[in-house]
Design a protein around this motif. Structure first.
Motif, short mmCIF file in Angstrom:
data_model
loop_
_atom_site.label_atom_id
_atom_site.label_comp_id
_atom_site.label_asym_id
_atom_site.label_seq_id
_atom_site.Cartn_x
_atom_site.Cartn_y
_atom_site.Cartn_z
N VAL A 53 0.97 -1.15 0.12
CA VAL A 53 -0.08 -0.07 -0.02
C VAL A 53 0.76 1.34 0.05
O VAL A 53 0.35 2.25 0.29
CB VAL A 53 -0.85 0.06 1.19
N LEU A 54 1.98 1.22 -0.06
CA LEU A 54 3.08 2.27 -0.37
C LEU A 54 3.45 2.65 -1.82
O LEU A 54 3.82 1.56 -2.51
CB LEU A 54 4.25 2.20 0.44
N LEU A 55 3.73 3.74 -1.94
CA LEU A 55 4.51 4.22 -3.28
C LEU A 55 5.82 4.33 -3.06
O LEU A 55 6.32 3.99 -1.99
CB LEU A 55 4.12 5.60 -3.57
N ALA A 56 6.59 4.17 -4.23
CA ALA A 56 7.94 3.97 -4.09
C ALA A 56 8.91 4.86 -3.28
O ALA A 56 9.58 4.60 -2.67
CB ALA A 56 8.75 3.98 -5.58
N ASP A 57 8.14 6.21 -3.04
CA ASP A 57 8.64 7.05 -2.42
C ASP A 57 8.14 7.13 -0.94
O ASP A 57 8.61 8.09 0.02
CB ASP A 57 8.36 8.47 -2.89
N GLY A 58 7.54 6.19 -0.55
CA GLY A 58 7.19 5.70 0.87
C GLY A 58 5.80 6.65 1.38
O GLY A 58 5.12 6.58 2.41
N GLN A 59 5.23 7.27 0.22
CA GLN A 59 3.83 7.97 0.57
C GLN A 59 2.93 6.73 0.56
O GLN A 59 3.20 5.66 -0.16
CB GLN A 59 3.59 9.00 -0.73
N LEU A 60 1.56 6.95 0.88
CA LEU A 60 0.64 6.04 0.84
C LEU A 60 0.19 5.99 -0.66
O LEU A 60 -0.21 6.82 -1.14
CB LEU A 60 -0.66 6.40 1.70
N ASP A 61 -0.10 4.78 -1.29
CA ASP A 61 -0.72 4.65 -2.34
C ASP A 61 -2.30 4.18 -2.13
O ASP A 61 -2.57 3.43 -1.83
CB ASP A 61 -0.14 3.38 -3.01
N ARG A 62 -2.87 5.41 -2.23
CA ARG A 62 -4.48 5.57 -2.11
C ARG A 62 -5.33 4.66 -2.88
O ARG A 62 -6.21 4.01 -2.52
CB ARG A 62 -4.77 6.94 -2.20
N ALA A 63 -4.79 4.40 -4.09
CA ALA A 63 -5.52 3.45 -5.01
C ALA A 63 -5.45 2.19 -4.59
O ALA A 63 -6.52 1.33 -4.67
CB ALA A 63 -5.00 3.78 -6.49
N ALA A 64 -4.14 1.93 -4.08
CA ALA A 64 -3.96 0.33 -3.75
C ALA A 64 -4.88 0.14 -2.49
O ALA A 64 -5.38 -0.97 -2.34
CB ALA A 64 -2.47 0.05 -3.66
N LEU A 65 -4.87 0.83 -1.47
CA LEU A 65 -5.39 0.80 -0.19
C LEU A 65 -6.99 0.65 -0.67
O LEU A 65 -7.65 -0.04 0.06
CB LEU A 65 -5.11 2.08 0.78
N ARG A 66 -7.36 1.68 -1.42
CA ARG A 66 -8.80 1.64 -1.66
C ARG A 66 -9.56 0.27 -2.38
O ARG A 66 -10.47 -0.03 -1.97
CB ARG A 66 -9.10 2.78 -2.86
N GLN A 67 -8.53 -0.21 -3.14
CA GLN A 67 -8.78 -1.37 -3.68
C GLN A 67 -9.06 -2.62 -2.48
O GLN A 67 -9.79 -3.39 -2.27
CB GLN A 67 -7.76 -2.12 -4.75
N VAL A 68 -8.02 -2.54 -1.72
CA VAL A 68 -8.03 -3.58 -0.38
C VAL A 68 -9.45 -3.41 0.33
O VAL A 68 -10.03 -4.29 0.72
CB VAL A 68 -6.69 -3.29 0.23
N ILE A 69 -9.55 -2.14 0.72
CA ILE A 69 -10.66 -1.98 1.69
C ILE A 69 -12.23 -1.98 1.13
O ILE A 69 -12.93 -2.57 1.70
CB ILE A 69 -10.44 -0.67 2.43
N PHE A 70 -12.20 -1.74 -0.33
CA PHE A 70 -13.52 -1.91 -0.79
C PHE A 70 -14.02 -3.25 -1.00
O PHE A 70 -15.10 -3.58 -1.05
CB PHE A 70 -13.66 -1.16 -2.13
N ALA A 71 -12.94 -4.06 -1.29
CA ALA A 71 -13.23 -5.41 -1.32
C ALA A 71 -13.78 -6.47 -0.02
O ALA A 71 -14.46 -7.28 -0.06
CB ALA A 71 -12.11 -6.48 -1.77
#
Length: 207
Positions: free
Chosen positions: A64-82
């Motif tokens: 759920v992290l981007l390469a620069d250490g920021q939160l990858d919102r799109a990835a997190l969204r996929q996890v939680i919406f499922a």
């Protein structure tokens, strides 16, 4: 000795999609009023180095992290919406932190009053922490038109968002002040300016 007497009173600012909330918020900032946006605060609490981000990574893994250490919102969204349970876990973690962030930031305001902008001010119950509520209102057809122009989405999608939001009547029922934003930007600014001068004379959000 308490400094409570000097803390600013808080104006809650809300409105449906396409009502012109952001334009109203920008005007308050231009007038020198301290303003916190709920969406901004939601971004602050998950910045790298903040405990919330560490908890999220611990639960969902480094995916759920981007390469620069920021939160990858799109990835997190996929996890939680499922998974509704994961979404509830995330909300239970973030909502209190976001609330803390918002209200501790508002308390630092140097202006006589501070503005808290949230599309879900009333639904979230956070309106109870404000001293006064300003609703930016616009006719349904105009909300549709503005949102379609701005987001390039289709009518069905905008209708769905409007349905999911609090009804206009319910929002207006909570309002202390209403600005009808059905003309141009100059007219909106004029209404906000008038309220601003009035608010400067208020103590604790009341005349």
């Amino acid at each position: 000795m308490t400094t409570a007497a000097h803390s600013p009173w808080i104006l809650g600012l809300t409105g449906g999609i396409g009502s012109g909330k952001s334009a109203a918020a920008d005007r308050f900032v231009a007038l020198g009023v301290h303003l916190v946006d709920a969406d901004q605060a939601a971004r602050w609490v998950v910045e790298p180095g903040r405990p919330a981000l560490a908890s999220i990574v611990e639960r969902f893994g480094p995916g759920v992290l981007l390469a620069d250490g920021q939160l990858d919102r799109a990835a997190l969204r996929q996890v939680i919406f499922a998974d509704p349970e994961q979404r509830r876990w995330l909300e239970a973690l973030l909502h209190p932190l976001i609330g803390q962030e918002i209200f501790s930031n508002l308390a630092t305001a140097q202006s006589p009053y501070a503005v808290y902008v949230s599309p879900l001010l009333i639904e979230s119950g956070q309106y109870t922490k404000t001293q006064r509520i300003l609703v930016i209102d616009a006719p349904h057809a105009l909300q549709m038109q503005r949102t379609l122009q701005r987001d390039g989405t289709d009518v069905a999608q905008v209708e769905a968002i409007l349905k999911a939001q609090l009804s206009r009547e319910e929002r207006l029922r909570h309002a202390d002040d209403v600005v009808v934003n059905d003309r141009d930007l100059a007219s909106l600014h004029e209404q906000i300016d008038r309220l601003h001068h009035l608010y400067l004379t208020f103590k604790g959000g009341r005349p």
